[in-house]
Each structure stands twice: as structure tokens, then as C-alpha cells.
Design an enzyme around this catalytic site. Structure first.
Site, short mmCIF file in Angstrom:
data_model
loop_
_atom_site.label_atom_id
_atom_site.label_comp_id
_atom_site.label_asym_id
_atom_site.label_seq_id
_atom_site.Cartn_x
_atom_site.Cartn_y
_atom_site.Cartn_z
N CYS A 1 -1.91 1.91 4.15
CA CYS A 1 -1.58 0.50 3.92
C CYS A 1 -1.30 -0.26 5.21
CB CYS A 1 -0.39 0.38 2.98
SG CYS A 1 -0.64 1.21 1.40
N ASN B 1 -1.54 -3.45 -5.54
CA ASN B 1 -1.52 -2.88 -4.20
C ASN B 1 -2.95 -2.53 -3.79
OD1 ASN B 1 -1.27 -1.22 -1.94
ND2 ASN B 1 0.48 -0.10 -2.72
N HIS C 1 3.02 -6.26 3.34
CA HIS C 1 2.12 -5.49 2.49
C HIS C 1 2.53 -5.68 1.03
CE1 HIS C 1 -0.02 -2.35 0.56
NE2 HIS C 1 1.02 -1.53 0.44
#
Length: 324
Positions: free
Chosen positions: A113, A281, A251
Site C-alpha cells: 500500500c 482499499n 492511504h
């Protein structure tokens, strides 16, 4: 003073929308349960002609258009991803061919990520070494191919998509600084096994398959603290406070992480950009998708200070400060 700066942004989302109501038919869960714990209501799922590199290439084209830069002017392509459709060649090489960036060299970067932040940092250093260079940095994921659709703790979280930016030299604005970190000792809390080995002596005995595995509670605890420290360290280094920041793009993992991070930093809700409810996500794609949306919604103005921060498998994490 000239710095490496974001010259243009772009993004691309798959057509298919997967709702929480649809997930109720697939695993033991509910819209209420998902929304309360993650803030996610929908996510995009890639379909035919939406391979990772195809999403990445479309996001790249849009970033090039926004920057008014031709593909032939790009000297380097970096694709941050953990879900390429092939291990070799790299996703970046496929993107190069798709967009016609014949003069570029290209490679993939795996920092989960945090990949887009790592990629931006690498791009900034290339541009610092050669101010005439232009770099295409892309975060692109098709995580729907890498989740266990019978595991309600992970399959509800992830989505597909791509975001991109063109990085080049600019006067009086750009990347001010970054703080990047990793801790490989905690790898087992968020990981994904590789495809099964063809060498019997190298088969991982505990391998469950090539999909995301996560210890959610432990990851939550580390993620909030790590991003808080990365942001605080960077602001201290630059002699700034959170009140000096016009917009924070973290994020987009889940809403509880974002809320806890904002509270720990003392940030106002208006400072935090959030689109996790729409896309879930998307790992390395989450920050560039959010950045492109923020730009197109008019959330950033020349001279604004922008803060990016992320946390992902590895563990990897970090922060970056830009003047827009």
C-alpha cells in the site's frame, strides 16, 4: 528554487460496482457490519479488458493529458503494484507499450500500500539528478484476483483501480520532503504467498494460496501509530504544524484508521480527503486515485501544502510533503 513536482494526475476505475448488499449473498456478512467497521459501501471489480496494465495505462493517458506531456517525453515509468497480471514482464513494460512511451525505461515496485509513495520518492530523485526528465508514477491494482472470496475479513475490504501522475521539474513548488520506513520482521501480519513452487524443495509448507492474508486487529494498531509518527517526524523536520497543511491524503484502508489518524494528529475533518466508502482499499492505487479526485474536485490550489501518508504490508510506511 526548482523541485520535482506533480505536473498532472489521472485515474481509472473498472466499470463493475460491487455493493455490500451483493457481498451479503457471497459470504456471511451484512451491509451494516461492513459499513460500521470499515466505512466501505462499494468497491470496483475489474472485468474483461480491465487487466492491471490496462487500468494503469488509461490512468497514465489521463495524467499525461492533464500535464500536457506526450508519452514520447517520458523517460521512466514506475508502476507500484502487488497484483500484476504476469510476474514477467513487469506491468510497467506493458504500460510502456500501451501508451507508446518508446523512450522510457520501466519497472515495477512492490511496497504494497506504500508503493505509490515509494515510487514518487524514486521519481523525485531521478528528476533531481536530471531536471529535464519526466517520470510517470502509477499505482495500479486488481486485488479482486488476489483475495479469498470466502474470507469475510478480507474480501469486503479490497477493490481494483489505478491512479497516475507525471513528475517533472517545476519552479517554486513540488516535493518538499519524505520519510519512508519498513519493518520486515512483521511480515506475517499482512502478506500474500506467491504461486506454488515448481521446485518441491522450495514449496512453502504453510502456504494457503496466492491471496491476501491479514491479521486485521494487529495491522490496525501498527498502521495508525506508524502513520502518525511518519507524519509527525516529517512536520518536525520541516518546522511545520498540522495546521499548516491544506489537505491530507492518507492511504484509504478503512474509515476507522482514517478517523483515528486524524484524531491523533489533531487534524480537522476538512483537512482529510476520504473516498474509501466508494472504492475500498485499492492498496498502491488508493493515494493516486484520491489525489486525482482531489485535483478534479478543486480541493488543491497553487501554494497549498499537501501531505500524503501510507501503511502497507512489509511492513512499509511513510509520509510525503508537497507544495502544490
Amino acid at each position: 528554487m526548482r523541485r520535482a513536482a506533480v505536473l498532472g494526475t489521472g485515474s481509472c476505475l473498472p466499470e463493475r460496482l460491487l455493493t455490500n448488499a451483493e457481498l451479503e449473498q457471497m459470504v456471511e456478512t451484512s451491509d451494516e457490519w461492513i459499513t460500521a467497521r470499515t466505512g466501505i459501501r462499494t468497491r470496483r471489480i475489474a472485468g474483461e479488458n480491465e487487466q492491471n496494465y490496462q487500468l494503469a495505462a488509461q490512468a497514465a493517458r489521463r495524467a499525461l493529458d492533464a500535464a500536457e506531456v506526450r508519452a514520447e517525453e517520458i523517460g521512466l515509468i514506475i508502476v507500484a503494484t502487488i497484483s500484476p497480471h504476469m510476474l514477467v514482464p513487469s506491468c510497467a513494460c506493458f504500460v510502456q507499450t500501451e501508451i507508446g512511451a518508446a523512450k522510457a525505461f520501466a519497472f515495477d515496485l512492490n511496497a504494497a500500500c506504500s508503493g505509490f509513495l515509494y515510487g514518487l520518492d524514486v521519481a523525485a530523485k531521478y528528476v533531481a539528478a536530471d531536471p529535464n526528465m519526466k517520470v510517470l508514477v502509477i499505482g495500479s491494482e486488481t486485488l479482486s484476483a488476489r483475495v479469498d472470496w470466502e474470507d469475510r475479513n478480507t474480501c469486503i475490504l479490497f477493490g481494483d483501480g489505478a491512479g497516475a501522475c507525471v513528475v517533472g521539474s517545476a519552479e517554486g513548488r513540488g516535493i518538499i520532503g519524505s520519510r519512508l520506513y519498513s519493518d520486515g520482521s512483521l511480515w506475517n501480519l499482512l502478506c500474500m504467498d506467491s504461486p506454488a513452487s515448481r521446485n518441491p524443495d522450495l514449496i512453502a509448507p504453510a502456504s494457503k494460496g496466492c491471496f491476501i492474508q491479514m491479521a486485521g486487529r494487529d495491522v490496525f494498531k501498527y498502521a495508525v501509530r506508524a502513520m502518525e509518527n511518519a507524519v509527525t517526524d516529517l512536520l518536525t523536520q520541516q518546522q511545520l504544524s498540522i495546521q499548516d497543511i491544506a489537505l491530507i491524503i492518507p492511504h484509504q484502508a478503512n474509515i476507522r484508521i482514517l478517523d483515528n489518524l486524524a484524531e491523533r494528529l489533531g487534524a480537522q475533518p476538512s483537512q482529510i480527503f476520504c473516498n474509501v466508502d466508494k472504492y475500498g482499499n485499492t492498496s498502491a492505487a488508493s493515494i493516486p486515485i484520491a489525489l486525482d479526485e482531489a485535483v478534479r474536485e478543486g480541493r488543491l490550489h497553487r501554494g497549498d501544502k499537501l501531505l500524503l501518508c501510507s501503511f502497507g504490508g512489509g511492513f512499509t510506511w511513510g509520509s510525503m510533503l508537497l507544495e502544490w
